[in-house]
Design a protein around this motif. Structure first.
Motif, PDB file in Angstrom:
ATOM      1  N   GLN A  21     -14.887  14.338 -41.465  1.00  0.00           N
ATOM      2  CA  GLN A  21     -14.354  15.620 -41.836  1.00  0.00           C
ATOM      3  C   GLN A  21     -13.121  15.400 -42.681  1.00  0.00           C
ATOM      4  O   GLN A  21     -12.348  14.490 -42.453  1.00  0.00           O
ATOM      5  CB  GLN A  21     -13.952  16.415 -40.587  1.00  0.00           C
ATOM      6  N   SER A  22     -12.938  16.247 -43.622  1.00  0.00           N
ATOM      7  CA  SER A  22     -11.765  16.118 -44.452  1.00  0.00           C
ATOM      8  C   SER A  22     -10.690  17.024 -43.917  1.00  0.00           C
ATOM      9  O   SER A  22     -10.937  18.113 -43.451  1.00  0.00           O
ATOM     10  CB  SER A  22     -12.095  16.476 -45.896  1.00  0.00           C
ATOM     11  N   GLY A  23      -9.480  16.572 -43.996  1.00  0.00           N
ATOM     12  CA  GLY A  23      -8.372  17.320 -43.452  1.00  0.00           C
ATOM     13  C   GLY A  23      -7.573  17.947 -44.560  1.00  0.00           C
ATOM     14  O   GLY A  23      -7.903  17.891 -45.733  1.00  0.00           O
ATOM     15  N   PRO A  24      -6.458  18.566 -44.218  1.00  0.00           N
ATOM     16  CA  PRO A  24      -5.629  19.237 -45.203  1.00  0.00           C
ATOM     17  C   PRO A  24      -4.914  18.251 -46.099  1.00  0.00           C
ATOM     18  O   PRO A  24      -4.529  17.184 -45.686  1.00  0.00           O
ATOM     19  CB  PRO A  24      -4.638  20.019 -44.342  1.00  0.00           C
ATOM     20  N   THR A  25      -4.726  18.611 -47.336  1.00  0.00           N
ATOM     21  CA  THR A  25      -3.976  17.758 -48.239  1.00  0.00           C
ATOM     22  C   THR A  25      -2.502  17.968 -48.032  1.00  0.00           C
ATOM     23  O   THR A  25      -2.056  19.035 -47.628  1.00  0.00           O
ATOM     24  CB  THR A  25      -4.321  18.088 -49.699  1.00  0.00           C
ATOM     25  N   ALA A  26      -1.745  16.947 -48.317  1.00  0.00           N
ATOM     26  CA  ALA A  26      -0.302  17.016 -48.171  1.00  0.00           C
ATOM     27  C   ALA A  26       0.314  17.576 -49.437  1.00  0.00           C
ATOM     28  O   ALA A  26      -0.249  17.490 -50.518  1.00  0.00           O
ATOM     29  CB  ALA A  26       0.251  15.625 -47.895  1.00  0.00           C
ATOM     30  N   PRO A  27       1.527  18.160 -49.351  1.00  0.00           N
ATOM     31  CA  PRO A  27       2.181  18.654 -50.547  1.00  0.00           C
ATOM     32  C   PRO A  27       2.547  17.526 -51.478  1.00  0.00           C
ATOM     33  O   PRO A  27       2.762  16.397 -51.072  1.00  0.00           O
ATOM     34  CB  PRO A  27       3.426  19.376 -50.005  1.00  0.00           C
ATOM     35  N   ALA A  28       2.663  17.817 -52.747  1.00  0.00           N
ATOM     36  CA  ALA A  28       3.013  16.809 -53.737  1.00  0.00           C
ATOM     37  C   ALA A  28       4.457  16.405 -53.584  1.00  0.00           C
ATOM     38  O   ALA A  28       5.253  17.062 -52.940  1.00  0.00           O
ATOM     39  CB  ALA A  28       2.772  17.367 -55.135  1.00  0.00           C
ATOM     40  N   ALA A  71     -10.311  14.489 -64.674  1.00  0.00           N
ATOM     41  CA  ALA A  71     -10.973  15.063 -63.496  1.00  0.00           C
ATOM     42  C   ALA A  71      -9.968  15.119 -62.368  1.00  0.00           C
ATOM     43  O   ALA A  71      -9.058  14.320 -62.304  1.00  0.00           O
ATOM     44  CB  ALA A  71     -12.171  14.208 -63.085  1.00  0.00           C
ATOM     45  N   PRO A  72     -10.120  16.076 -61.460  1.00  0.00           N
ATOM     46  CA  PRO A  72      -9.223  16.131 -60.303  1.00  0.00           C
ATOM     47  C   PRO A  72      -9.536  15.045 -59.314  1.00  0.00           C
ATOM     48  O   PRO A  72     -10.560  14.402 -59.399  1.00  0.00           O
ATOM     49  CB  PRO A  72      -9.521  17.528 -59.699  1.00  0.00           C
ATOM     50  N   GLU A  73      -8.660  14.893 -58.356  1.00  0.00           N
ATOM     51  CA  GLU A  73      -8.853  13.836 -57.378  1.00  0.00           C
ATOM     52  C   GLU A  73      -9.866  14.224 -56.330  1.00  0.00           C
ATOM     53  O   GLU A  73     -10.100  15.409 -56.115  1.00  0.00           O
ATOM     54  CB  GLU A  73      -7.532  13.539 -56.663  1.00  0.00           C
ATOM     55  N   PRO A  74     -10.457  13.234 -55.664  1.00  0.00           N
ATOM     56  CA  PRO A  74     -11.311  13.566 -54.525  1.00  0.00           C
ATOM     57  C   PRO A  74     -10.447  14.095 -53.414  1.00  0.00           C
ATOM     58  O   PRO A  74      -9.273  13.782 -53.340  1.00  0.00           O
ATOM     59  CB  PRO A  74     -11.940  12.219 -54.142  1.00  0.00           C
ATOM     60  N   PRO A  75     -11.015  14.931 -52.538  1.00  0.00           N
ATOM     61  CA  PRO A  75     -10.195  15.501 -51.481  1.00  0.00           C
ATOM     62  C   PRO A  75      -9.686  14.413 -50.560  1.00  0.00           C
ATOM     63  O   PRO A  75     -10.392  13.479 -50.238  1.00  0.00           O
ATOM     64  CB  PRO A  75     -11.176  16.423 -50.723  1.00  0.00           C
ATOM     65  N   VAL A  76      -8.490  14.569 -50.150  1.00  0.00           N
ATOM     66  CA  VAL A  76      -7.892  13.621 -49.225  1.00  0.00           C
ATOM     67  C   VAL A  76      -7.196  14.415 -48.158  1.00  0.00           C
ATOM     68  O   VAL A  76      -6.867  15.568 -48.342  1.00  0.00           O
ATOM     69  CB  VAL A  76      -6.879  12.690 -49.925  1.00  0.00           C
ATOM     70  N   ALA A 421      -0.666   8.880 -50.659  1.00  0.00           N
ATOM     71  CA  ALA A 421      -0.027   8.534 -51.927  1.00  0.00           C
ATOM     72  C   ALA A 421      -0.651   9.298 -53.088  1.00  0.00           C
ATOM     73  O   ALA A 421       0.041   9.675 -54.045  1.00  0.00           O
ATOM     74  CB  ALA A 421      -0.127   7.034 -52.166  1.00  0.00           C
ATOM     75  N   ILE A 422      -1.959   9.542 -53.029  1.00  0.00           N
ATOM     76  CA  ILE A 422      -2.629  10.258 -54.118  1.00  0.00           C
ATOM     77  C   ILE A 422      -2.082  11.668 -54.252  1.00  0.00           C
ATOM     78  O   ILE A 422      -1.729  12.114 -55.354  1.00  0.00           O
ATOM     79  CB  ILE A 422      -4.150  10.295 -53.889  1.00  0.00           C
ATOM     80  N   VAL A 423      -1.988  12.388 -53.152  1.00  0.00           N
ATOM     81  CA  VAL A 423      -1.517  13.781 -53.236  1.00  0.00           C
ATOM     82  C   VAL A 423      -0.038  13.850 -53.560  1.00  0.00           C
ATOM     83  O   VAL A 423       0.471  14.912 -53.925  1.00  0.00           O
ATOM     84  CB  VAL A 423      -1.810  14.536 -51.922  1.00  0.00           C
ATOM     85  N   GLY A 424       0.667  12.732 -53.441  1.00  0.00           N
ATOM     86  CA  GLY A 424       2.081  12.720 -53.790  1.00  0.00           C
ATOM     87  C   GLY A 424       2.326  12.549 -55.276  1.00  0.00           C
ATOM     88  O   GLY A 424       3.482  12.602 -55.715  1.00  0.00           O
ATOM     89  N   VAL A 425       1.263  12.342 -56.074  1.00  0.00           N
ATOM     90  CA  VAL A 425       1.413  12.157 -57.521  1.00  0.00           C
ATOM     91  C   VAL A 425       1.010  13.446 -58.224  1.00  0.00           C
ATOM     92  O   VAL A 425      -0.153  13.866 -58.140  1.00  0.00           O
ATOM     93  CB  VAL A 425       0.545  10.982 -58.018  1.00  0.00           C
TER      94      VAL A 425
END
Length: 499
Positions: A21-28, A71-76, A421-425
């Motif tokens: 299951q994928s969880g919520p993404t973190a803020p940038a 392209a956007p990132e895969p969900p993390v 780290a991905i969602v932080g960029v």
């Protein structure tokens, strides 16, 4: 669990192959929220990592390209970082040993050997190689025993004065030394059956021997449970023999009599036929032997344990008030009555909770084999270290993958790109950020076999806590990336499933 002793702890898994299951993404990193189109919906099921016909609704393939990047990132999702020294949370049972497993060495994809884990208090020693800890709660009990036994000594030996508290403290230490012998009996039996023992802990109401694997047969389960009360009975007999030549009414006589009676009580209480006491484990072994199903034995012994908890809650104060326990009924009023009721409530709560935990752990053990690395692993895309993040995400989007693995010039995996780290960029910087700057170097413990399942899988993760793991085939080929958060959710889901 038992008042003087006990041993071990179990766990289990899912009734059907758990899907990641994928969880919520973190803020940038700049404080803005990630693009909703690129963020995963919490709790949305993802696809099987090898099922290209069923891409995840929140996966890269379902996301429109962003204007700033190809392209956007895969969900993390934000990794759920395990506590230091621990992997995904795994409940433990008290009395019969739990299937934590022993691992198989350090070959490719094999679970590594367990690292030393933090103890539960003050380390006192390592008899038979097993660490013995004294929990902070023990000091509270030692103070309580010193105070109560000191008051009794004042009536028996009034000439001691304040020195009676030193004698009482010695009694408290000697009593818990007897409890340690009780626990060592469980430990020695477990080691004799080649069952690993994590630690022994002396705590508020006695001790715990944490055996990390369940007995393989009902006969061994019975022996593991019985040796503790047996040693307490032997100690009671030893103190009785030592008491015979001692003059009554002296300090040695009072101490020996107190230790004889206390060990007798410990043995008798632990022989009561309800989980989590040793007697409950013995009952479980008997029912297991008769029915051939350990779960039936657990259910029977757990319900007897719950009935026992209710009996202790109601019956112990009544016995004390009636004078059946050796004191005058007329004296048992006021504060003594309150203390008796409080003690009964604490004992009943411990027994009831332990019985419920035993039922839950047995249910988990039934479903644990369905917790498979293959079913939980995310498909991964191998990328060179200098690949821009935007390009790596484009490749992941094109192939329906949900993770990135950094490889060397020969295609060997060297690190994992961290989800957080991905969602932080920010997206506008992704074309200029190489994936190597967001990756975590692989260690031996971060490589797990795609063939692992159940307790072996949990052992591998507990031995080397991390947020992501590289899953490999027996040949060493990359299978995908396993998120500790996915395993945690699958485990919690299994816990909620009925037996």
């Amino acid at each position: 669990m038992d008042v003087s002793g006990g041993s071990g702890q179990p766990r289990s898994g899912n009734d059907e192959p758990a899907r990641p299951q994928s969880g919520p993404t973190a803020p940038a990193a700049d404080g803005t929220q990630p693009d909703p189109a690129a963020a995963a919906t919490p709790g949305t099921p993802g696809p099987h990592p090898r099922d290209p016909q069923n891409p995840a609704p929140d996966g890269p393939a379902a996301q429109p390209p962003a204007p700033e990047a190809p392209a956007p990132e895969p969900p993390v999702h934000e990794p759920e970082t395990p506590e230091p020294g621990r992997g995904p949370h795994v409940p433990a049972h008290h009395a019969a040993g739990g299937p934590h497993g022993t691992g198989r060495g350090r070959g490719p994809g094999r679970p590594p050997q367990r690292k030393p884990e933090p103890g539960g208090g003050l380390l006192m020693g390592r008899p038979f190689g097993v660490p013995v800890y004294v929990a902070p709660s023990w000091f509270l009990v030692a103070a309580l025993i010193t105070w109560v036994f000191g008051g009794q000594l004042d009536r028996v030996l009034p000439e001691l004065g304040a020195a009676r508290y030193l004698v009482s403290l010695f009694f408290a230490v000697a009593f818990y030394a007897s409890v340690l012998v009780h626990e060592l009996a469980h430990t020695v039996a477990a080691l004799r059956f080649k069952l690993p023992v994590r630690r022994i802990q002396l705590q508020f109401f006695g001790g715990v021997s944490e055996i990390e694997k369940e007995a393989e047969t009902p006969g061994r389960e019975f022996v593991l449970a019985f040796v503790g009360p047996l040693l307490s009975l032997v100690l009671s007999g030893v103190f009785y023999l030592a008491l015979l030549p001692v003059e009554p009414g002296t300090v040695p006589g009072v101490l020996l009599a107190g230790l004889m009676i206390s060990n007798l009580i410990v043995a008798a209480f632990n022989l009561l036929p309800g989980l989590p006491l040793d007697g409950g484990r013995m009952l479980r072994a008997v029912v297991w032997k008769i029915t051939g199903k350990p779960m039936h034995g657990t259910v029977a012994a757990a319900w007897v344990g719950r009935a026992l908890a209710v009996s202790v809650l109601i019956g112990l104060p009544l016995l004390t008030q009636s004078g059946a326990l050796g004191s005058d009924a007329v004296d048992n009023v006021g504060m003594d009555t309150v203390m008796d009721a409080l003690l009964a409530a604490i004992l009943a709560a411990i027994i009831w909770t332990g019985a419920g935990n035993s039922l839950r752990m047995a249910r988990l053990r039934e479903h644990l084999p369905e917790l498979r690395a293959r079913a939980l692993t995310r498909r991964a895309v191998p990328v060179p270290a200098d690949t821009p993040l935007s390009e790596a995400l484009r490749r992941a989007n094109a192939s329906g993958a949900r993770a990135l693995v950094v490889v060397d010039s020969e295609g060997g995996p060297v690190s994992l790109v961290r989800e957080a780290a991905i969602v932080g960029v920010p997206e506008h910087r992704r074309p200029w950020v190489p994936v190597s700057t967001l990756a975590q170097d692989l260690t031996d413990g971060m490589r797990v076999s795609a063939e692992l399942s159940g307790e072996e899988l949990l052992d591998a993760l507990r031995a080397n806590p991390a947020s992501e793991y590289l899953v490999v085939e027996e040949t060493g080929a990359i299978y995908g990336v396993l998120s500790a958060a996915d395993v945690e959710r699958a485990f919690v889901k299994a816990m909620a499933r009925p037996s």
